[in-house]
Design an enzyme around this catalytic site. Structure first.
Site, mmCIF file in Angstrom:
data_model
loop_
_atom_site.group_PDB
_atom_site.id
_atom_site.type_symbol
_atom_site.label_atom_id
_atom_site.label_comp_id
_atom_site.label_asym_id
_atom_site.label_seq_id
_atom_site.Cartn_x
_atom_site.Cartn_y
_atom_site.Cartn_z
ATOM 1 N N CYS A 201 0.822 -1.231 0.000
ATOM 2 C CA CYS A 201 0.000 0.000 0.000
ATOM 3 C C CYS A 201 0.848 1.269 0.000
ATOM 4 O O CYS A 201 0.370 2.335 -0.389
ATOM 5 C CB CYS A 201 -0.945 0.010 1.190
ATOM 6 S SG CYS A 201 -1.984 -1.436 1.287
ATOM 7 N N HIS B 203 -3.418 6.966 2.311
ATOM 8 C CA HIS B 203 -3.800 5.681 1.727
ATOM 9 C C HIS B 203 -5.191 5.331 2.253
ATOM 10 O O HIS B 203 -5.447 5.394 3.445
ATOM 11 C CB HIS B 203 -2.794 4.606 2.121
ATOM 12 C CG HIS B 203 -3.283 3.229 1.832
ATOM 13 N ND1 HIS B 203 -3.737 2.868 0.579
ATOM 14 C CD2 HIS B 203 -3.437 2.134 2.610
ATOM 15 C CE1 HIS B 203 -4.135 1.622 0.613
ATOM 16 N NE2 HIS B 203 -3.968 1.144 1.833
ATOM 17 N N ASN C 289 -10.041 -0.266 -0.741
ATOM 18 C CA ASN C 289 -8.578 -0.208 -0.648
ATOM 19 C C ASN C 289 -7.970 -0.807 -1.919
ATOM 20 O O ASN C 289 -8.172 -1.984 -2.204
ATOM 21 C CB ASN C 289 -8.153 -1.003 0.599
ATOM 22 C CG ASN C 289 -6.646 -1.024 0.821
ATOM 23 O OD1 ASN C 289 -5.876 -0.662 -0.060
ATOM 24 N ND2 ASN C 289 -6.232 -1.468 1.995
HETATM 25 N N1 ACO Z 1 -19.027 -8.754 7.814
HETATM 26 C C1 ACO Z 1 -19.520 -9.049 9.050
HETATM 27 N N2 ACO Z 1 -18.738 -9.365 10.088
HETATM 28 C C2 ACO Z 1 -17.402 -9.395 9.884
HETATM 29 C C3 ACO Z 1 -16.839 -9.106 8.630
HETATM 30 C C4 ACO Z 1 -17.708 -8.780 7.570
HETATM 31 N N3 ACO Z 1 -17.273 -8.500 6.346
HETATM 32 N N4 ACO Z 1 -15.502 -9.206 8.731
HETATM 33 C C5 ACO Z 1 -15.226 -9.538 10.005
HETATM 34 N N5 ACO Z 1 -16.375 -9.675 10.708
HETATM 35 C C6 ACO Z 1 -16.552 -10.027 12.094
HETATM 36 C C7 ACO Z 1 -15.412 -10.853 12.642
HETATM 37 O O1 ACO Z 1 -15.561 -12.197 12.311
HETATM 38 C C8 ACO Z 1 -15.524 -10.589 14.103
HETATM 39 O O2 ACO Z 1 -16.547 -11.423 14.620
HETATM 40 P P1 ACO Z 1 -16.393 -12.120 16.079
HETATM 41 O O3 ACO Z 1 -16.297 -10.974 17.037
HETATM 42 O O4 ACO Z 1 -17.629 -12.921 16.185
HETATM 43 O O5 ACO Z 1 -15.130 -12.919 15.989
HETATM 44 C C9 ACO Z 1 -16.036 -9.152 14.181
HETATM 45 O O6 ACO Z 1 -16.579 -8.845 12.891
HETATM 46 C C10 ACO Z 1 -14.953 -8.141 14.539
HETATM 47 O O7 ACO Z 1 -13.811 -8.426 13.752
HETATM 48 P P2 ACO Z 1 -12.543 -7.505 13.793
HETATM 49 O O8 ACO Z 1 -11.521 -8.056 12.860
HETATM 50 O O9 ACO Z 1 -12.121 -7.283 15.218
HETATM 51 O O10 ACO Z 1 -13.163 -6.155 13.233
HETATM 52 P P3 ACO Z 1 -12.485 -4.743 13.104
HETATM 53 O O11 ACO Z 1 -13.323 -3.741 13.748
HETATM 54 O O12 ACO Z 1 -11.029 -4.769 13.439
HETATM 55 O O13 ACO Z 1 -12.593 -4.467 11.535
HETATM 56 C C11 ACO Z 1 -11.229 -4.526 9.578
HETATM 57 C C12 ACO Z 1 -11.961 -5.334 10.642
HETATM 58 C C13 ACO Z 1 -12.251 -3.769 8.801
HETATM 59 C C14 ACO Z 1 -10.500 -5.514 8.687
HETATM 60 C C15 ACO Z 1 -10.238 -3.539 10.243
HETATM 61 O O14 ACO Z 1 -9.492 -4.175 11.231
HETATM 62 C C16 ACO Z 1 -9.312 -2.905 9.247
HETATM 63 O O15 ACO Z 1 -9.718 -2.212 8.340
HETATM 64 N N6 ACO Z 1 -7.988 -3.064 9.414
HETATM 65 C C17 ACO Z 1 -7.002 -2.555 8.514
HETATM 66 C C18 ACO Z 1 -6.768 -3.583 7.507
HETATM 67 C C19 ACO Z 1 -6.308 -3.063 6.191
HETATM 68 O O16 ACO Z 1 -6.777 -2.089 5.695
HETATM 69 N N7 ACO Z 1 -5.372 -3.804 5.611
HETATM 70 C C20 ACO Z 1 -4.896 -3.493 4.318
HETATM 71 C C21 ACO Z 1 -3.499 -2.935 4.237
HETATM 72 S S1 ACO Z 1 -2.829 -2.298 5.651
HETATM 73 C C22 ACO Z 1 -3.477 -0.850 5.516
HETATM 74 O O17 ACO Z 1 -3.816 -0.486 4.433
HETATM 75 C C23 ACO Z 1 -3.643 -0.087 6.721
#
Ligand code: ACO
Length: 351
Positions: A139, A278, A308
Site C-alpha cells: 500500500c 492511503h 482499498n
Molecule cells: N461482515 C460481518 N462481520 C465481519 C466481517 C464482515 N465483512 N468481517 C469480520 N467480521 C466479524 C469478525 O468475524 C468478528 O466477529 P467475532 O467478534 O464474532 O469474531 C467481528 O466482525 C470483529 O472483527 P474484527 O476483525 O475485530 O473487526 P475490526 O473492527 O477490526 O474491523 C477490519 C476489521 C475492517 C478488517 C479492520 O481491522 C481494518 O480495516 N484493518 C485494517 C486492515 C487493512 O486495511 N489492511 C490493508 C493494508 S494495511 C493498511 O492499508 C492499513
C-alpha cells in the site's frame, strides 16, 4: 551551502521560507507535472457482497466506510489499467511516451512473476527510451516510487519519470473470506515527474519493518511456496490479513510518517492544505486526522467509492483531488501511506 529553514511566523510565511530554502541536498527539485487515473467500469456494491458472504452493507459501511469497489475484467491485467492511467497522465503533462527516461510501477499484483509490469507498460506505450522496473512496497508503493523517482531527478540522472500505482486485487482476493473480500478493489493511478522551478517535493520520509510481515501477506506462488495443487487448494494465492493488529499500527505509523516529513521542513500538521492518505479504512483515516488535528476539509477521501486499492489508492486519490480542484496551486499537500511489509512513507509537496 544549505540555507536555514525558518519556522517562525504564520502559516503562509513559514511555508514560503521553506520553498526559498530548497530541498536539503541540492538546489534541483522534483515535482509532479501530470496526473491520470483509471478505474474499471464494473461496480461491486456491499449489497452484491451480502449475497456472496455472511456480511451486511451496515457492517461494511460502519466498520470500513466502503460502499462499493471497482472490479477489473477477467481479461484485464494490472498493466492494462496502468497504461490507461499513464496515457492520461502523459496527456496531462503534455509530453510523449518517447520522452520518458524511467517507468516505475508500484504493484503487488504484477501481470506475471517476470518480466516486470513496467516493461509491459513500456511496450504498450512505446516508451522506447525508458528504463523500467517494478517495486513491491504494497500500500505504500506509490509513495515509495515517488521517493525513488525524486532521487533520480534531483541527481540529474533522469528528467522525465512515469510513476504508477496499479493493482488488480480482485485477482488475489479470497471471495469466500468476509474478513478480507469486503475491503479491496482494482484501479490504477499515474503521475509524470520532472525537475520543476517552483513548488515540487519539499521533503519525504519512508520506513519499513519486516518483523511484522506476518500481519499481511500472500504466501503462495513465490519461491517459498511455489504454485501447486496444494497451494491452490489451501488458498495460499490469496491475501492473508490480521486486520485489527494492522489497524492500530496504521494509525500510529501514518501520524508518525507525516510528522517526520513535515518536521524536516520546520512545519507541522497545521500547515497542511490537503492530506491524501492511503485509503484503507475510514476509521483509520478519521483517527489519523484527529491525532494530527486536521479538519475534514483538509482530508481527501474516496474510500466509499473504491475501497482499498493498495498502491493505486494514494495515486488515484491524488489525481482526483487535483482534478476536482480540492488541491489548488500553492497548496501544501501531504501523501501518507502504510501497508504490508510493513512499509510506510509520507511526501510533502508544494503544489
Ligand atoms: N461482515 C460481518 N462481520 C465481519 C466481517 C464482515 N465483512 N468481517 C469480520 N467480521 C466479524 C469478525 O468475524 C468478528 O466477529 P467475532 O467478534 O464474532 O469474531 C467481528 O466482525 C470483529 O472483527 P474484527 O476483525 O475485530 O473487526 P475490526 O473492527 O477490526 O474491523 C477490519 C476489521 C475492517 C478488517 C479492520 O481491522 C481494518 O480495516 N484493518 C485494517 C486492515 C487493512 O486495511 N489492511 C490493508 C493494508 S494495511 C493498511 O492499508 C492499513
Amino acid at each position: 551551502m544549505k540555507k536555514k529553514v525558518r519556522n517562525k511566523g504564520n502559516k503562509k510565511t513559514r511555508v514560503k521560507s521553506v520553498i526559498k530554502a530548497g530541498p536539503a541536498t541540492t538546489r534541483r527539485r522534483a515535482g509532479i507535472i501530470g496526473l491520470g487515473s483509471y478505474l474499471p467500469k464494473k461496480i461491486l456494491t456491499n449489497r452484491h457482497l451480502e449475497k456472496m458472504v455472511d456480511t451486511s452493507d451496515e457492517w461494511i459501511t460502519t466498520r470500513t466506510g466502503i460502499k462499493q469497489r471497482r472490479i477489473a475484467l477477467k481479461s484485464q491485467a494490472t498493466s492494462d489499467m496502468a497504461v490507461r492511467a499513464s496515457k492520461s497522465a502523459l496527456r496531462d503533462a503534455g509530453i510523449k511516451a518517447a520522452d520518458l527516461d524511467l517507468i516505475i510501477v508500484a504493484t503487488i499484483t504484477p501481470d506475471m512473476q517476470f518480466p516486470s509490469t513496467a516493461c509491459f507498460v513500456q511496450k504498450a506505450l512505446n516508451a522506447e527510451n525508458a528504463v523500467c522496473f517494478d517495486i513491491g512496497a504494497a500500500c505504500a508503493g506509490f509513495v515509495y516510487a515517488i521517493v525513488i523517482a525524486e532521487q533520480f531527478i534531483i541527481t540529474g540522472k533522469y528528467k522525465k519519470v512515469l510513476v504508477i500505482g496499479s493493482e488488480k486485487l480482485s485477482s488475489v482476493t479470497d471471495w469466500t473470506d468476509r474478513n478480507t473480500c469486503v475491503l479491496f478493489g482494482d484501479g490504477a493511478g499515474a503521475c509524470v515527474m520532472a525537475p520543476v522551478r517552483s513548488g515540487g517535493i519539499l521533503s519525504s520520509y519512508i520506513g519499513s519493518n519486516g518483523k511484522n510481515s506476518d500481519l499481511l501477506f500472500l504466501p503462495g506462488g513465490g519461491s517459498r511456496n511455489p504454485a501447486s495443487h496444494k497451494t491452490v487448494d489451501s488458498k495460499l494465492h490469496c491475501i492473508k490479513m490480521q486486520g485489527n493488529e494492522l489497524f492500530k499500527m496504521a494509525v500510529r505509523i501514518m501520524v508518525y510518517a507525516a510528522d517526520k516529513s513535515l518536521k524536516k521542513l520546520g512545519l507541522t500538521c497545521k500547515d497542511i492544505d490537503m492530506f491524501i492518505p492511503h485509503q484503507a479504512n475510514i476509521r483509520i483515516l478519521f483517527a489519523v486526522a484527529k491525532k494530527m488535528g486536521l479538519s475534514r476539509k483538509n482530508l481527501y477521501l474516496n474510500i466509499a467509492k473504491y475501497g482499498n486499492m493498495s498502491s493505486a489508492s494514494t495515486a488515484i486519490a491524488l489525481c482526483e483531488a487535483v482534478k476536482s480542484k480540492h488541491i489548488k496551486k500553492g497548496d501544501l499537500v501531504v501523501l501518507d501511506a502504510f501497508g504490508a511489509g510493513l512499509t510506510w512513507g509520507a511526501v510533502v509537496i508544494k503544489w
